[in-house]
Design a protein around this motif. Structure first.
Motif, mmCIF file in Angstrom:
data_model
loop_
_atom_site.group_PDB
_atom_site.id
_atom_site.type_symbol
_atom_site.label_atom_id
_atom_site.label_comp_id
_atom_site.label_asym_id
_atom_site.label_seq_id
_atom_site.Cartn_x
_atom_site.Cartn_y
_atom_site.Cartn_z
ATOM 1 N N THR A 13 -58.317 -52.631 -52.576
ATOM 2 C CA THR A 13 -58.221 -51.790 -51.912
ATOM 3 C C THR A 13 -58.485 -51.849 -50.268
ATOM 4 O O THR A 13 -59.507 -52.719 -49.925
ATOM 5 N N VAL A 14 -57.731 -51.216 -49.403
ATOM 6 C CA VAL A 14 -57.861 -51.398 -47.927
ATOM 7 C C VAL A 14 -57.792 -50.149 -47.373
ATOM 8 O O VAL A 14 -57.290 -49.213 -47.719
ATOM 9 N N SER A 15 -58.405 -50.163 -46.147
ATOM 10 C CA SER A 15 -58.559 -48.706 -45.393
ATOM 11 C C SER A 15 -57.409 -48.733 -44.361
ATOM 12 O O SER A 15 -57.907 -48.534 -43.328
ATOM 13 N N LEU A 16 -56.092 -49.005 -44.715
ATOM 14 C CA LEU A 16 -55.107 -49.035 -43.576
ATOM 15 C C LEU A 16 -54.102 -47.831 -43.903
ATOM 16 O O LEU A 16 -53.836 -47.691 -45.207
ATOM 17 N N PRO A 17 -53.502 -47.408 -43.007
ATOM 18 C CA PRO A 17 -52.262 -46.619 -43.365
ATOM 19 C C PRO A 17 -51.098 -47.611 -43.894
ATOM 20 O O PRO A 17 -51.050 -48.925 -43.707
ATOM 21 N N ALA A 18 -50.305 -47.003 -44.981
ATOM 22 C CA ALA A 18 -49.448 -47.937 -45.606
ATOM 23 C C ALA A 18 -48.394 -48.615 -44.751
ATOM 24 O O ALA A 18 -48.098 -49.877 -44.949
ATOM 25 N N GLY A 19 -48.049 -48.010 -43.611
ATOM 26 C CA GLY A 19 -47.351 -48.884 -42.470
ATOM 27 C C GLY A 19 -47.924 -50.113 -42.157
ATOM 28 O O GLY A 19 -47.263 -50.837 -41.337
ATOM 29 N N ASP A 20 -49.122 -50.092 -42.113
ATOM 30 C CA ASP A 20 -49.973 -51.292 -41.464
ATOM 31 C C ASP A 20 -50.259 -52.470 -42.266
ATOM 32 O O ASP A 20 -50.989 -53.327 -41.955
ATOM 33 N N ALA A 21 -50.227 -51.987 -43.466
ATOM 34 C CA ALA A 21 -50.612 -52.993 -44.668
ATOM 35 C C ALA A 21 -49.476 -53.705 -44.891
ATOM 36 O O ALA A 21 -48.837 -53.209 -46.286
ATOM 37 N N GLN A 22 -48.772 -54.715 -44.575
ATOM 38 C CA GLN A 22 -47.510 -55.235 -44.858
ATOM 39 C C GLN A 22 -47.823 -56.265 -46.198
ATOM 40 O O GLN A 22 -48.961 -56.618 -46.058
ATOM 41 N N PRO A 23 -46.961 -56.386 -47.083
ATOM 42 C CA PRO A 23 -47.039 -57.055 -48.192
ATOM 43 C C PRO A 23 -47.447 -58.884 -47.770
ATOM 44 O O PRO A 23 -48.529 -59.090 -48.427
ATOM 45 N N ALA A 24 -47.077 -59.112 -47.013
ATOM 46 C CA ALA A 24 -47.299 -60.612 -46.374
ATOM 47 C C ALA A 24 -49.017 -60.654 -45.868
ATOM 48 O O ALA A 24 -49.410 -61.690 -46.308
ATOM 49 N N ASP A 25 -49.289 -59.552 -45.286
ATOM 50 C CA ASP A 25 -50.625 -59.401 -44.778
ATOM 51 C C ASP A 25 -51.711 -59.183 -45.808
ATOM 52 O O ASP A 25 -52.416 -59.881 -46.075
ATOM 53 N N LEU A 26 -51.241 -58.218 -46.825
ATOM 54 C CA LEU A 26 -52.111 -58.047 -48.073
ATOM 55 C C LEU A 26 -52.310 -59.531 -48.821
ATOM 56 O O LEU A 26 -53.319 -59.901 -49.369
ATOM 57 N N GLN A 27 -51.034 -60.178 -49.096
ATOM 58 C CA GLN A 27 -51.171 -61.448 -49.849
ATOM 59 C C GLN A 27 -52.179 -62.405 -49.081
ATOM 60 O O GLN A 27 -52.937 -62.914 -49.903
ATOM 61 N N GLU A 28 -52.144 -62.701 -47.747
ATOM 62 C CA GLU A 28 -53.074 -63.368 -47.103
ATOM 63 C C GLU A 28 -54.668 -63.114 -47.192
ATOM 64 O O GLU A 28 -55.421 -63.748 -47.411
ATOM 65 N N TRP A 29 -54.782 -61.785 -47.020
ATOM 66 C CA TRP A 29 -56.116 -61.284 -47.242
ATOM 67 C C TRP A 29 -56.662 -61.585 -48.502
ATOM 68 O O TRP A 29 -57.777 -61.962 -48.745
ATOM 69 N N ILE A 30 -55.904 -61.161 -49.592
ATOM 70 C CA ILE A 30 -56.370 -61.553 -50.881
ATOM 71 C C ILE A 30 -56.627 -63.111 -51.255
ATOM 72 O O ILE A 30 -57.460 -63.369 -51.888
ATOM 73 N N ARG A 31 -55.714 -64.111 -50.660
ATOM 74 C CA ARG A 31 -55.885 -65.224 -50.849
ATOM 75 C C ARG A 31 -57.021 -65.871 -50.019
ATOM 76 O O ARG A 31 -58.108 -66.389 -50.662
ATOM 77 N N ARG A 32 -57.552 -65.268 -48.893
ATOM 78 C CA ARG A 32 -58.650 -65.616 -48.229
ATOM 79 C C ARG A 32 -59.802 -65.187 -48.991
ATOM 80 O O ARG A 32 -61.056 -65.788 -49.115
ATOM 81 N N GLU A 33 -59.792 -63.861 -49.667
ATOM 82 C CA GLU A 33 -60.959 -63.491 -50.542
ATOM 83 C C GLU A 33 -61.286 -64.209 -51.495
ATOM 84 O O GLU A 33 -62.342 -64.679 -52.045
ATOM 85 N N TRP A 34 -60.138 -64.650 -52.233
ATOM 86 C CA TRP A 34 -60.305 -65.575 -53.487
ATOM 87 C C TRP A 34 -60.831 -66.963 -52.940
ATOM 88 O O TRP A 34 -61.642 -67.609 -53.917
ATOM 89 N N HIS A 35 -60.439 -67.205 -52.086
ATOM 90 C CA HIS A 35 -61.131 -68.809 -51.584
ATOM 91 C C HIS A 35 -62.695 -68.554 -51.388
ATOM 92 O O HIS A 35 -63.212 -69.445 -51.695
ATOM 93 N N VAL A 36 -62.979 -67.549 -50.837
ATOM 94 C CA VAL A 36 -64.565 -67.428 -50.447
ATOM 95 C C VAL A 36 -65.122 -67.148 -51.913
ATOM 96 O O VAL A 36 -65.961 -67.918 -51.993
ATOM 97 N N GLU A 37 -64.632 -66.345 -52.592
ATOM 98 C CA GLU A 37 -65.040 -66.413 -54.069
ATOM 99 C C GLU A 37 -65.183 -67.546 -54.782
ATOM 100 O O GLU A 37 -66.182 -67.647 -55.611
#
Length: 108
Positions: A13-37
């Motif tokens: 879940t992100v608090s961005l408008p759909a136009g600002d949440a590009q798939p490549a960005d989402l993928q990078e954010w998720i990878r970073r989160e899982w790295h921390v976890e």
């Protein structure tokens, strides 16, 4: 479970408008989160961090930094099983000291 596969669905879940949440960005954010976890999982399971009593001042941050350093050292040296690498290092501290100091240039 030889030959069986499984599927897991995770919702992000992100608090961005759909136009600002590009798939490549989402993928990078998720990878970073899982790295921390993954790092937190190693610290908790291998080093039993959640059971430690250091809870005041800078103690928890200092100990977390030392644990992160140990994990990073083992990863740099090609270890994928941090628990096994930590046990090996604790049984052979002289080898660990040699490994830590041999990569630094000698001064005269």
């Amino acid at each position: 479970m030889k030959g069986k596969t499984s599927r897991e669905t995770a919702y992000y879940t992100v608090s961005l408008p759909a136009g600002d949440a590009q798939p490549a960005d989402l993928q990078e954010w998720i990878r970073r989160e899982w790295h921390v976890e993954a790092l937190h999982h190693i610290r908790d399971v291998t080093f039993r961090e959640d059971l430690r009593q250091a809870r005041t001042d800078n103690g928890p941050a200092v100990l977390a930094t030392l644990r992160n350093t140990a994990i990073g050292f083992h990863h740099i040296n090609g270890d994928t099983n941090i628990a096994r690498a930590t046990r090996r290092a604790s049984h052979r501290p002289h080898d660990l000291i040699t490994d830590m100091t041999s990569s630094y240039p000698r001064t005269q």
